[in-house]
Write a protein that holds these residues in place. Structure first.
Motif, PDB file in Angstrom:
ATOM      1  N   HIS A  85      -3.379   0.465  -3.559  1.00  0.00           N
ATOM      2  CA  HIS A  85      -3.009  -0.821  -3.414  1.00  0.00           C
ATOM      3  C   HIS A  85      -2.452  -1.693  -4.584  1.00  0.00           C
ATOM      4  O   HIS A  85      -3.349  -1.672  -5.584  1.00  0.00           O
ATOM      5  CB  HIS A  85      -4.134  -1.554  -2.682  1.00  0.00           C
ATOM      6  CG  HIS A  85      -4.574  -1.089  -1.362  1.00  0.00           C
ATOM      7  ND1 HIS A  85      -5.758  -1.635  -0.713  1.00  0.00           N
ATOM      8  CD2 HIS A  85      -4.124  -0.155  -0.445  1.00  0.00           C
ATOM      9  CE1 HIS A  85      -5.789  -1.031   0.373  1.00  0.00           C
ATOM     10  NE2 HIS A  85      -4.732  -0.107   0.672  1.00  0.00           N
TER      11      HIS A  85
ATOM     12  N   ARG B 183       0.257   5.921  -0.591  1.00  0.00           N
ATOM     13  CA  ARG B 183      -0.522   7.004  -0.529  1.00  0.00           C
ATOM     14  C   ARG B 183      -0.427   7.768  -2.100  1.00  0.00           C
ATOM     15  O   ARG B 183       0.439   7.500  -2.982  1.00  0.00           O
ATOM     16  CB  ARG B 183      -0.263   8.055   0.147  1.00  0.00           C
ATOM     17  CG  ARG B 183      -0.536   7.877   1.512  1.00  0.00           C
ATOM     18  CD  ARG B 183      -2.013   7.705   2.079  1.00  0.00           C
ATOM     19  NE  ARG B 183      -2.547   9.393   1.960  1.00  0.00           N
ATOM     20  CZ  ARG B 183      -2.303  10.177   2.695  1.00  0.00           C
ATOM     21  NH1 ARG B 183      -1.751   9.898   4.072  1.00  0.00           N
ATOM     22  NH2 ARG B 183      -2.823  11.368   2.461  1.00  0.00           N
TER      23      ARG B 183
ATOM     24  N   TYR C 264      -5.749   6.099  -1.420  1.00  0.00           N
ATOM     25  CA  TYR C 264      -4.475   5.107  -1.037  1.00  0.00           C
ATOM     26  C   TYR C 264      -4.413   4.328  -2.379  1.00  0.00           C
ATOM     27  O   TYR C 264      -5.461   4.110  -3.046  1.00  0.00           O
ATOM     28  CB  TYR C 264      -4.970   4.109   0.111  1.00  0.00           C
ATOM     29  CG  TYR C 264      -5.132   4.883   1.425  1.00  0.00           C
ATOM     30  CD1 TYR C 264      -3.981   5.067   2.311  1.00  0.00           C
ATOM     31  CD2 TYR C 264      -6.222   5.424   1.720  1.00  0.00           C
ATOM     32  CE1 TYR C 264      -4.109   5.489   3.343  1.00  0.00           C
ATOM     33  CE2 TYR C 264      -6.459   6.165   3.014  1.00  0.00           C
ATOM     34  CZ  TYR C 264      -5.312   5.992   3.877  1.00  0.00           C
ATOM     35  OH  TYR C 264      -5.490   6.850   5.056  1.00  0.00           O
TER      36      TYR C 264
ATOM     37  N   SER D   4       0.830  -1.006   0.190  1.00  0.00           N
ATOM     38  CA  SER D   4       0.007   0.060  -0.075  1.00  0.00           C
ATOM     39  C   SER D   4       0.866   1.504  -0.037  1.00  0.00           C
ATOM     40  O   SER D   4       1.990   1.234   0.483  1.00  0.00           O
ATOM     41  CB  SER D   4      -1.002  -0.014   1.132  1.00  0.00           C
ATOM     42  OG  SER D   4      -1.703  -1.012   1.050  1.00  0.00           O
TER      43      SER D   4
END
Length: 369
Positions: A179, A16, A177, A14
């Protein structure tokens, strides 16, 4: 089949995303279009329309790459609703997100593409019936320092059409976010923790407020018992991200303990073959948080974490283990969840012994009717 292996192709990391001005507005609009398309696709699939037809309809609103992801997600939602006895026509999609499946021939991903460790491009080509991608939303991507060498190799190989990665953009609490689902072998290359070669077996019982682990030898004798508690995560207003972090940390400690206590095999409940369980709690909020606990998601992470130690990982059918554990907990002088973990190990080692226990339980149940 009581025992099976689950192949994990991708591990998730993950980061940002930061995007500004008009590009931010475009990204939000794209997420709204994506959510609306999923809701539309679930209704069409629930009515029995073919996946191919639904995908064709969705390309009126999104390009083909997005449309494929939309239909795949919608199909899973419909299947899950049907499996759990819900009406798939009443599925509601509340969260904002965008997903794009990996595609090796499109530099790793057709629509959400990393071009550097800190630069992400998101396709804003919406109508799939008109031409190729002509407009991109440029975003800043930030990953933790420990992920940068891995992300750098992912970018290099993807831009050379050597690998693919799945990408998901999530809007949560005013933040965005990213992923990334990257090949698990490449992930383990950077985050490997050991070479498990022990003879013992570690069996786990995963729950929203605790994780129980029992270590047994090949004769089924209990050698170690460990429990990690984090009951506070089900309390009202406890942050979801913090709760998730606590669970992963607890699981990491238990796997590390198992590695240093001669464990070579790890067993988890096969949650992919059972329906969602109803959990009773003393408060309505606690009940909701426990019921919404993403147990299957934790299982996927647990498998990846075990692979870092080179454990052999097996999934064991958990049917009736909770009922048997409730019955035999006093005989073992252990709590129900620890006994449940032990019964998984017993079912793996000696299915016939487990079956005899199960048959005896059924016989007593019939006599008491």
């Amino acid at each position: 089949m009581d025992v099976r292996t689950l192949k994990i192709d991708y591990a998730t990391i993950s980061g940002r995303i930061y995007v500004y001005n008009e590009d931010y507005q475009k990204l939000v609009y794209l997420a709204y279009k994506f959510r609306k398309a999923i809701a539309k696709a679930t209704r069409m699939l629930a009515k029995g329309l073919s996946k191919e037809y639904v995908e064709k309809v969705i390309t009126d609103d999104l390009n083909q790459g997005y449309a494929k992801s939309v239909v795949d997600i919608a199909k899973l939602m419909v299947k899950s609703a049907e499996y759990n006895g819900s009406n798939p026509l009443k599925i509601k999609v509340k969260k904002l997100f965008i997903i794009s499946k990996g595609e090796k021939l499109f530099k790793g991903n057709q629509n959400i593409r990393l071009v550097d460790t800190n630069k992400l491009l998101v396709s804003y080509h919406l109508n799939g019936r008109s031409g190729r991608h002509s407009e991109w939303i440029e975003c800043e991507a930030r990953f933790g320092e420990e992920y940068l060498p891995l992300v750098n190799e992912v970018v290099d190989k993807a831009l050379n059409n050597e690998l693919s990665y799945n990408a998901k953009i999530i809007f949560r609490n005013g933040k965005i976010y990213l992923h990334l689902g990257i090949p698990v072998k490449l992930y383990i290359k950077y985050f490997k923790k050991g070479e498990a070669k022990g003879d013992n077996i570690a069996s786990f019982d995963l729950n929203s407020d605790r994780i129980n682990m029992v270590i047994i030898d090949k004769q089924g004798i209990i050698r170690e018992i460990r429990t990690e508690w984090f009951g506070e995560v089900n309390s009202p207003k406890y942050p979801r991200n913090k709760a998730w972090s606590l669970r992963l940390q607890a699981l990491g400690r238990l796997l590390n303990y198992a590695y240093h206590h001669r464990v070579g095999i790890v067993l988890y409940e096969d949650l992919f073959r059972i329906k969602r369980r109803k959990i009773k709690k003393t408060t309505r909020n606690g009940n909701r948080k426990a019921s919404n606990f993403p147990k299957r998601k934790l299982l996927e992470y647990a498998i990846t974490m075990a692979l870092k130690y080179n454990f052999k990982v097996y999934l064991v059918n958990p049917s009736y283990t909770s009922r048997l554990a409730e019955k035999f907990k006093d005989a073992f002088c252990l709590d129900k969840h620890t006994v449940s973990a032990y019964l998984l190990g017993l079912r793996y080692l000696n299915p016939e012994t487990y079956k005899r226990l199960l048959d005896r339980d059924f016989q007593e149940m019939l006599l008491n009717q």
